[in-house]
Write a protein that holds these residues in place. Structure first.
Motif, mmCIF file in Angstrom:
data_model
loop_
_atom_site.group_PDB
_atom_site.id
_atom_site.type_symbol
_atom_site.label_atom_id
_atom_site.label_comp_id
_atom_site.label_asym_id
_atom_site.label_seq_id
_atom_site.Cartn_x
_atom_site.Cartn_y
_atom_site.Cartn_z
ATOM 1 N N ARG A 1 0.835 -1.214 0.000
ATOM 2 C CA ARG A 1 0.000 0.000 0.000
ATOM 3 C C ARG A 1 0.865 1.258 0.000
ATOM 4 O O ARG A 1 0.534 2.255 -0.636
ATOM 5 C CB ARG A 1 -0.940 -0.014 1.209
ATOM 6 C CG ARG A 1 -2.160 -0.905 1.015
ATOM 7 C CD ARG A 1 -3.170 -0.699 2.134
ATOM 8 N NE ARG A 1 -2.779 -1.406 3.340
ATOM 9 C CZ ARG A 1 -3.150 -2.649 3.632
ATOM 10 N NH1 ARG A 1 -3.891 -3.338 2.783
ATOM 11 N NH2 ARG A 1 -2.772 -3.214 4.745
ATOM 12 N N ILE A 2 1.971 1.211 0.748
ATOM 13 C CA ILE A 2 2.892 2.343 0.765
ATOM 14 C C ILE A 2 3.452 2.591 -0.627
ATOM 15 O O ILE A 2 3.568 3.737 -1.077
ATOM 16 C CB ILE A 2 4.021 2.096 1.780
ATOM 17 C CG1 ILE A 2 3.488 2.186 3.207
ATOM 18 C CG2 ILE A 2 5.172 3.083 1.581
ATOM 19 C CD1 ILE A 2 4.480 1.796 4.276
ATOM 20 N N ALA A 3 3.814 1.505 -1.319
ATOM 21 C CA ALA A 3 4.370 1.649 -2.673
ATOM 22 C C ALA A 3 3.388 2.337 -3.608
ATOM 23 O O ALA A 3 3.787 3.140 -4.466
ATOM 24 C CB ALA A 3 4.756 0.283 -3.227
ATOM 25 N N LYS A 4 2.104 2.051 -3.457
ATOM 26 C CA LYS A 4 1.096 2.658 -4.333
ATOM 27 C C LYS A 4 1.008 4.171 -4.135
ATOM 28 O O LYS A 4 0.583 4.899 -5.039
ATOM 29 C CB LYS A 4 -0.275 2.016 -4.076
ATOM 30 C CG LYS A 4 -0.363 0.577 -4.575
ATOM 31 C CD LYS A 4 -1.719 -0.033 -4.260
ATOM 32 C CE LYS A 4 -1.781 -1.483 -4.747
ATOM 33 N NZ LYS A 4 -3.082 -2.126 -4.416
ATOM 34 N N VAL A 5 1.381 4.635 -2.961
ATOM 35 C CA VAL A 5 1.428 6.076 -2.695
ATOM 36 C C VAL A 5 2.787 6.654 -3.079
ATOM 37 O O VAL A 5 2.881 7.720 -3.686
ATOM 38 C CB VAL A 5 1.141 6.357 -1.206
ATOM 39 C CG1 VAL A 5 1.321 7.836 -0.889
ATOM 40 C CG2 VAL A 5 -0.267 5.906 -0.840
ATOM 41 N N ALA A 6 3.849 5.917 -2.741
ATOM 42 C CA ALA A 6 5.209 6.446 -2.903
ATOM 43 C C ALA A 6 5.610 6.600 -4.359
ATOM 44 O O ALA A 6 6.264 7.592 -4.722
ATOM 45 C CB ALA A 6 6.193 5.520 -2.188
ATOM 46 N N LEU A 7 5.250 5.654 -5.208
ATOM 47 C CA LEU A 7 5.726 5.689 -6.593
ATOM 48 C C LEU A 7 5.186 6.885 -7.371
ATOM 49 O O LEU A 7 5.967 7.577 -8.043
ATOM 50 C CB LEU A 7 5.398 4.367 -7.290
ATOM 51 C CG LEU A 7 6.108 3.144 -6.694
ATOM 52 C CD1 LEU A 7 5.748 1.879 -7.465
ATOM 53 C CD2 LEU A 7 7.623 3.330 -6.693
ATOM 54 N N PRO A 8 3.887 7.203 -7.295
ATOM 55 C CA PRO A 8 3.430 8.426 -7.967
ATOM 56 C C PRO A 8 4.059 9.691 -7.393
ATOM 57 O O PRO A 8 4.334 10.641 -8.136
ATOM 58 C CB PRO A 8 1.905 8.415 -7.730
ATOM 59 C CG PRO A 8 1.561 6.995 -7.464
ATOM 60 C CD PRO A 8 2.755 6.422 -6.762
ATOM 61 N N LEU A 9 4.314 9.712 -6.083
ATOM 62 C CA LEU A 9 4.996 10.863 -5.478
ATOM 63 C C LEU A 9 6.394 11.025 -6.068
ATOM 64 O O LEU A 9 6.828 12.134 -6.383
ATOM 65 C CB LEU A 9 5.085 10.692 -3.963
ATOM 66 C CG LEU A 9 3.843 10.986 -3.139
ATOM 67 C CD1 LEU A 9 4.099 10.633 -1.674
ATOM 68 C CD2 LEU A 9 3.436 12.443 -3.264
ATOM 69 N N GLY A 10 7.105 9.913 -6.206
ATOM 70 C CA GLY A 10 8.445 9.960 -6.764
ATOM 71 C C GLY A 10 8.450 10.408 -8.212
ATOM 72 O O GLY A 10 9.321 11.185 -8.636
ATOM 73 N N GLU A 11 7.479 9.939 -8.979
ATOM 74 C CA GLU A 11 7.388 10.352 -10.380
ATOM 75 C C GLU A 11 7.083 11.842 -10.476
ATOM 76 O O GLU A 11 7.629 12.551 -11.330
ATOM 77 C CB GLU A 11 6.315 9.531 -11.086
ATOM 78 C CG GLU A 11 6.717 8.068 -11.276
ATOM 79 C CD GLU A 11 5.589 7.204 -11.794
ATOM 80 O OE1 GLU A 11 4.417 7.621 -11.652
ATOM 81 O OE2 GLU A 11 5.863 6.125 -12.349
ATOM 82 N N ALA A 12 6.203 12.330 -9.604
ATOM 83 C CA ALA A 12 5.888 13.766 -9.592
ATOM 84 C C ALA A 12 7.104 14.594 -9.202
ATOM 85 O O ALA A 12 7.358 15.660 -9.770
ATOM 86 C CB ALA A 12 4.731 14.034 -8.629
ATOM 87 N N PHE A 13 7.871 14.093 -8.226
ATOM 88 C CA PHE A 13 9.093 14.777 -7.794
ATOM 89 C C PHE A 13 10.075 14.896 -8.962
ATOM 90 O O PHE A 13 10.671 15.953 -9.189
ATOM 91 C CB PHE A 13 9.724 14.000 -6.631
ATOM 92 C CG PHE A 13 11.004 14.587 -6.115
ATOM 93 C CD1 PHE A 13 10.999 15.562 -5.131
ATOM 94 C CD2 PHE A 13 12.237 14.153 -6.609
ATOM 95 C CE1 PHE A 13 12.186 16.100 -4.646
ATOM 96 C CE2 PHE A 13 13.425 14.683 -6.131
ATOM 97 C CZ PHE A 13 13.399 15.664 -5.151
ATOM 98 N N GLN A 14 10.252 13.805 -9.706
ATOM 99 C CA GLN A 14 11.177 13.823 -10.835
ATOM 100 C C GLN A 14 10.686 14.767 -11.932
ATOM 101 O O GLN A 14 11.471 15.487 -12.547
ATOM 102 C CB GLN A 14 11.341 12.407 -11.400
ATOM 103 C CG GLN A 14 12.316 12.322 -12.564
ATOM 104 C CD GLN A 14 13.719 12.722 -12.173
ATOM 105 O OE1 GLN A 14 14.289 12.166 -11.237
ATOM 106 N NE2 GLN A 14 14.291 13.697 -12.876
#
Length: 333
Positions: A276-289
């Motif tokens: 569940r954390i990954a489902k939140v973290a990955l879009p955040l990381g893509e937005a950061f990049q």
């Protein structure tokens, strides 16, 4: 004192409507592994509210970013200094190894955002109330050492000159700088792993933690390879999904998924919660990049980033010609 009941939890408010704490009626959704002395956990989503709705007591940690920066960045840097000094102390003052360690310490402690260690602590406080255990501070420091390893090697790959306002480590080391910086990065990596293995946590937790760190570190290396491949690929042949894949592996998993999961694993959550954390973290990381790419464009730097690839493939022939010409010049001006 007023109570507001919802399906599965009870929130307590004072007479002004401020949330004071949250008592979970059900632990559904957060399976936990326990060990003696570990504080009880609660769901990550139950801790973080907007600034306007933030708790006014110590029952739940202050969730504002400014709080974490002020409270924990000095503690992370302090832990880094202590960890690195242990290794420096093993060397003679005139030893070449000591000189490399000294440069590594100075490089690691340069002013930086400390995003990854702070995310680990934020995740930890999302499950455990109260003062963070020493283990999470040390784990946060280990994440920053892992970041040092990545930065040093990345700067060599990118032929970067500056890092955090000072010369990149391979430039600072002068003659044989690339060779020495590679070794310094490797040292930072091994110190990070040794720090993770020495945390005051059960062996089962340490094994899970290392397994997750090693898997994501491997993926980061694959992402770096894809990034290098993308840089050499002619723009007309480069696909958006190729750039997204590199960003996912190199930034999103390493920069966001890993630190959030480190904090959660130290709380004993099970793998379903990590997913569940990954489902939140990955879009955040893509937005950061993506924001980083847009900042580079605004600053006049043009590379084969996602915005550039997208603009090329969705532009008309004139747009394509302008982008190709700008890439040759290396500037977005």
């Amino acid at each position: 004192m007023l109570a507001n009941h919802s399906a599965g939890d009870m929130r307590l408010y004072d007479n002004n409507g401020y949330k004071l704490t949250l008592l979970s009626k059900s632990k559904k959704g957060v399976k936990q592994e326990g060990w003696p002395g570990r504080p009880s956990c609660h769901s990550l989503k139950e801790t973080f509210y907007s600034d306007a709705d933030r708790t006014r007591t110590g029952c739940v940690m202050d969730s504002s970013l400014s709080y974490y920066l002020q409270e924990f960045r000095p503690r992370i840097d302090g832990a880094l200094g202590i960890i690195l000094e242990r290794y420096c102390a093993r060397c003679n003052e005139d030893d070449a190894t000591r000189r490399i360690y000294d440069r590594l310490v100075a490089f690691t402690l340069r002013p930086g955002k400390r995003i990854r260690p702070l995310l680990a602590i934020i995740a930890y406080n999302g499950y455990v109330q109260g003062e963070p255990a020493p283990a999470i501070i040390e784990a946060a420091a280990a994440l920053e050492l892992l970041h040092t390893f990545m930065l040093v090697h990345d700067d060599i790959n990118d032929k970067a000159v500056v890092r955090r306002g000072s010369p990149a480590l391979h430039k600072e080391l002068g003659h044989s700088g690339n060779d020495l910086a590679i070794i310094a990065g490797d040292l930072a990596y091994t110190i990070a792993l040794q720090t993770f293995t020495s945390l005051d946590a059960p062996a089962s937790v340490t094994v899970r933690l290392l397994g997750r760190i090693l898997a994501i570190t491997h993926d980061t290396g694959v992402g770096q390879l894809k990034d290098i491949e993308n840089a050499t690929e002619p723009l007309p042949l480069l696909k958006e999904e190729d750039v997204l894949r590199a960003d996912l592996l190199k930034t999103a998993r390493y920069g966001f998924e890993a630190p959030l999961q480190v904090g959660a694993i130290l709380c004993g959550v099970h793998d379903e919660e990590l997913d569940r954390i990954a489902k939140v973290a990955l879009p955040l990381g893509e937005a950061f990049q993506l924001k980083d790419d847009l900042d580079d464009l605004a600053g006049g730097t043009l590379e084969k980033s996602l915005p550039v690839v997208h603009a090329y493939h969705h532009g008309d022939q004139d747009d394509k010609s302008v982008i190709l010409s700008a890439l040759e010049n290396g500037s977005s001006d």
